[in-house]
Structure formats: structure tokens, C-alpha cells
Write an enzyme that holds these catalytic residues in place. Structure first.
Site, PDB file in Angstrom:
ATOM      1  N   SER A   1      17.017  -3.981   5.438  1.00  0.00           N
ATOM      2  CA  SER A   1      15.794  -4.119   4.635  1.00  0.00           C
ATOM      3  C   SER A   1      15.761  -3.291   3.355  1.00  0.00           C
ATOM      4  O   SER A   1      14.842  -3.432   2.547  1.00  0.00           O
ATOM      5  CB  SER A   1      14.565  -3.787   5.477  1.00  0.00           C
ATOM      6  OG  SER A   1      14.575  -2.426   5.876  1.00  0.00           O
TER       7      SER A   1
ATOM      8  N   LYS B   1       5.678   0.005   6.875  1.00  0.00           N
ATOM      9  CA  LYS B   1       6.376   0.421   5.658  1.00  0.00           C
ATOM     10  C   LYS B   1       5.401   0.631   4.500  1.00  0.00           C
ATOM     11  O   LYS B   1       5.593   1.520   3.674  1.00  0.00           O
ATOM     12  CB  LYS B   1       7.456  -0.601   5.308  1.00  0.00           C
ATOM     13  CG  LYS B   1       8.581  -0.630   6.337  1.00  0.00           C
ATOM     14  CD  LYS B   1       9.638  -1.676   6.047  1.00  0.00           C
ATOM     15  CE  LYS B   1      10.721  -1.641   7.125  1.00  0.00           C
ATOM     16  NZ  LYS B   1      11.782  -2.634   6.895  1.00  0.00           N
TER      17      LYS B   1
END
Length: 345
Positions: A233, A278
Site C-alpha cells: 500500500s 490510515k
């Protein structure tokens, strides 16, 4: 007698406490991790980016639950309890770690290719072989090959792409003996097995799931040290950092910018998991802008989960629910992020 009773009760208490604190459960706890400055992990032409501001990659914290941690996890609204099979399937912890390391290495590789192309620097992508991601139970190579091995040849035949490898193996009759050459921890080895029927198909194969392994070769040297960070990611933010240094373009201008998303060699940004956590990590780290993948939810995904939404929408929902001030910017390709940072100074 009284002393014996106290001793027994003490021992029982210690055993119960040990079970609560240390017994691993088949559940992982996923919670808010950190947002870290990508410049600390990247060097271009031997130099680290020292300009003001930060381009930050974000990651979630993932750990195996114990009974005590599982119970206390309900006190944190940002913690998710995820069944073991959804995280690692049938892989051991070490196998899971090797797969995550592959994903990170591939993210670095793709980021290098994208950033070099955007900065108009010459490079080439060298095919190294097949990375073993998993091995089926009925594979005759089970117990011989391991997750993390790189297959470089079959019957002494080398390939220029994963497609060539797959076509060669598929062309072999079921039960055909094959000699596989592979690398493990830098050492070349060979092993012999037979092709088997692949589940759910009429095709033959050696019974592994695979990914392509390659490396970027360029006169412009890009080095990374991603120790301790796994998964794919970070691709977008790595590519932005590399491009900024390669092109001499100051994308940060003193700002703290975070984001997430996989990246492919053509610059497309892919979806990731845990984006809500996140966003929280980025906000806590002082980021004012957060790039989120904005790909439509497919019909197949909707069939599995009618409530499925895009990464971008989930990030927006998190900002609203948690009353954050961070701005969520949708991106589908890396140039979306570059254009935004160039126009919004």
C-alpha cells in the site's frame, strides 16, 4: 494446610493470567498504525530529501490477539477483529511475513518504474523469475518448494515473462515430470515434481500461486530501506517521493501530505485495506492532505458485500465520523496527485 491452599490458588491465578496474556487466538487485531516520512526510507543518487514538509506513507498496526487483548480491543473504536484465515489463510507467520515482504519489494519496484518514466529518466525492467506465493495441497512440489522461493527455470528452460512460464507448464500433460530450478536465500537449487490437475479447471500445472519478480535497472540509482514495513500500500507515496527527487520538483512546499494505494507500472493507483485507520494515523501525524484511491466498486464486489464502498468514500466517511480536518483527495493515477500538489500550493 492453609499455606498449601494459598499456594494452589496462587498457581491457578498465575496460570489464568498467563493464558489471558499470552495464549494466541485465531484472530488478529487491526488498529491505527503510523504515518511516517517516506524521505527517511528513500535515497536518489545517494541523497536524502531534506526539504521542508513530508510525504508520508501510512500503515495499520496488525497483531495476533490474546484473550486479554481481544477483550480490551472493544475499548478502542478504531480496532477491528479479523479472523486469522482472512489475514494469513493457511500460511504460517513466517510465510505470511515473506509474502508481505514480496508485496513491499514489488511496490518499491513499481514506484521506481513509474517515477523514472515521469521524470523522463531511462530505465529497463529485468525479469527475474516467478515468486512462489502459495502451494496447493495436491502439489507434488509441496514440501520441496517454499513460499518466497523464486523459480528461474523449468527443465533448464528460462522465460522472459510470467505468461511464457505459465504457457509452457500448461502445455505439459498431467503427470509429466518437471525439473524446477529456483533460488532460496540467494542459493540456486533444483527439485523434481509432476504436473497435477488444478482445482476447478481442466488445466495442468505445478500447483502454486505465483507473482512476477523483476528489478529496475537505471543509471539513476534509487535505493530504499523498508525494513519493518510490509505490504503493497505504500506504492503511491513512494512513487511521489522518488519522482520529486528525480525531477527536482518540490511537491511538498513545506506541507505534510499523506496517502495510500498500490501502484502499477502504468501509474494506476489500486485499492487497499484499513483506509479508515490510515486516515486517523495521518491526521494524528499532522497531515493536512490525504490521497485515497478512487476506483469504482465492481459488480462482483457488490455481490459479495452489498455495502461495499470505494476507498475514497470510506476515507471521507472517516473524516466526517471522527470530525477531522484533514482533506481527502481522490486519485486514480499518480498524475492526479502530482497535478493536485502542483496546482494547490
Amino acid at each position: 494446610m492453609k499455606k498449601i491452599k494459598v499456594y494452589v490458588l496462587t498457581c491457578v491465578g498465575i496460570i489464568i493470567l498467563a493464558i489471558l496474556c499470552f495464549l494466541p487466538l485465531p484472530v488478529y487485531l487491526e488498529t491505527v498504525g503510523k504515518a511516517v516520512n517516506v524521505a527517511d526510507y528513500v535515497k536518489v543518487s545517494g541523497k536524502t530529501d531534506k526539504t521542508k514538509g513530508k510525504l508520508m506513507l501510512t500503515y495499520v498496526s496488525l497483531g495476533r490477539a490474546t484473550p486479554l487483548l481481544y477483550l480490551t480491543s472493544y475499548l478502542d473504536k478504531y480496532t477491528s477483529r479479523v479472523p486469522e484465515e482472512e489475514i494469513s489463510g493457511n500460511e504460517s507467520d513466517s510465510e505470511f511475513d515473506r509474502v508481505q515482504t514480496y508485496y513491499m519489494n514489488d511496490a518499491v519496484n513499481q514506484a521506481k518504474a513509474v517515477s523514472l518514466r515521469l521524470a523522463h529518466k531511462k530505465y529497463r525492467q529485468e525479469y527475474l523469475g516467478i515468486y512462489v506465493m502459495s502451494i496447493l495441497k495436491n502439489s507434488t512440489f509441496k514440501g520441496k518448494l517454499e513460499i518466497g522461493d523464486t523459480i528461474t527455470a523449468v527443465n533448464n528452460k528460462h522465460f522472459k515473462s510470467t505468461a511464457d512460464f505459465m504457457n509452457y507448464v500448461r502445455a505439459q500433460k498431467r503427470g509429466t515430470s518437471l525439473e524446477v530450478t529456483y533460488l532460496r536465500k540467494g542459493k540456486q537449487k533444483k527439485v523434481v515434481g509432476k504436473t497435477v490437475k488444478l482445482p476447478g479447471t481442466n488445466r495442468s500445472g505445478i500447483g502454486i500461486s505465483l507473482a512476477e519478480r523483476s528489478r529496475i535497472i537505471s543509471s539513476t540509482k534509487i535505493k530504499t530501506n523498508m525494513d519493518g514495513i510490509g505490504g503493497p500500500s505504500a506504492g503511491l507515496m513512494l512513487a511521489l517521493q522518488m519522482y520529486s527527487q528525480l525531477s527536482g520538483t518540490n511537491l511538498k512546499l513545506g506541507r505534510n501530505i499523506a496517502g495510500t494505494g498500490t501502484i502499477s507500472s502504468d501509474g494506476k493507483i489500486g485499492d487497499i485495506g484499513g483506509i479508515d485507520k490510515k486516515v486517523i494515523a495521518a491526521d494524528r501525524a499532522g497531515a493536512k492532505v490525504f490521497f485515497a484511491p478512487n476506483n469504482p466498486v465492481s459488480k462482483d464486489e457488490k455481490k459479495v458485500d452489498p455495502q461495499a464502498i470505494s476507498n475514497y468514500q470510506e476515507a471521507k466517511n472517516t473524516v466526517k465520523k471522527s470530525n477531522l480536518k484533514i482533506k481527502i483527495i481522490p486519485v486514480k493515477v499518480i498524475t492526479d496527485a502530482v497535478t493536485y500538489l502542483s496546482k494547490n500550493k
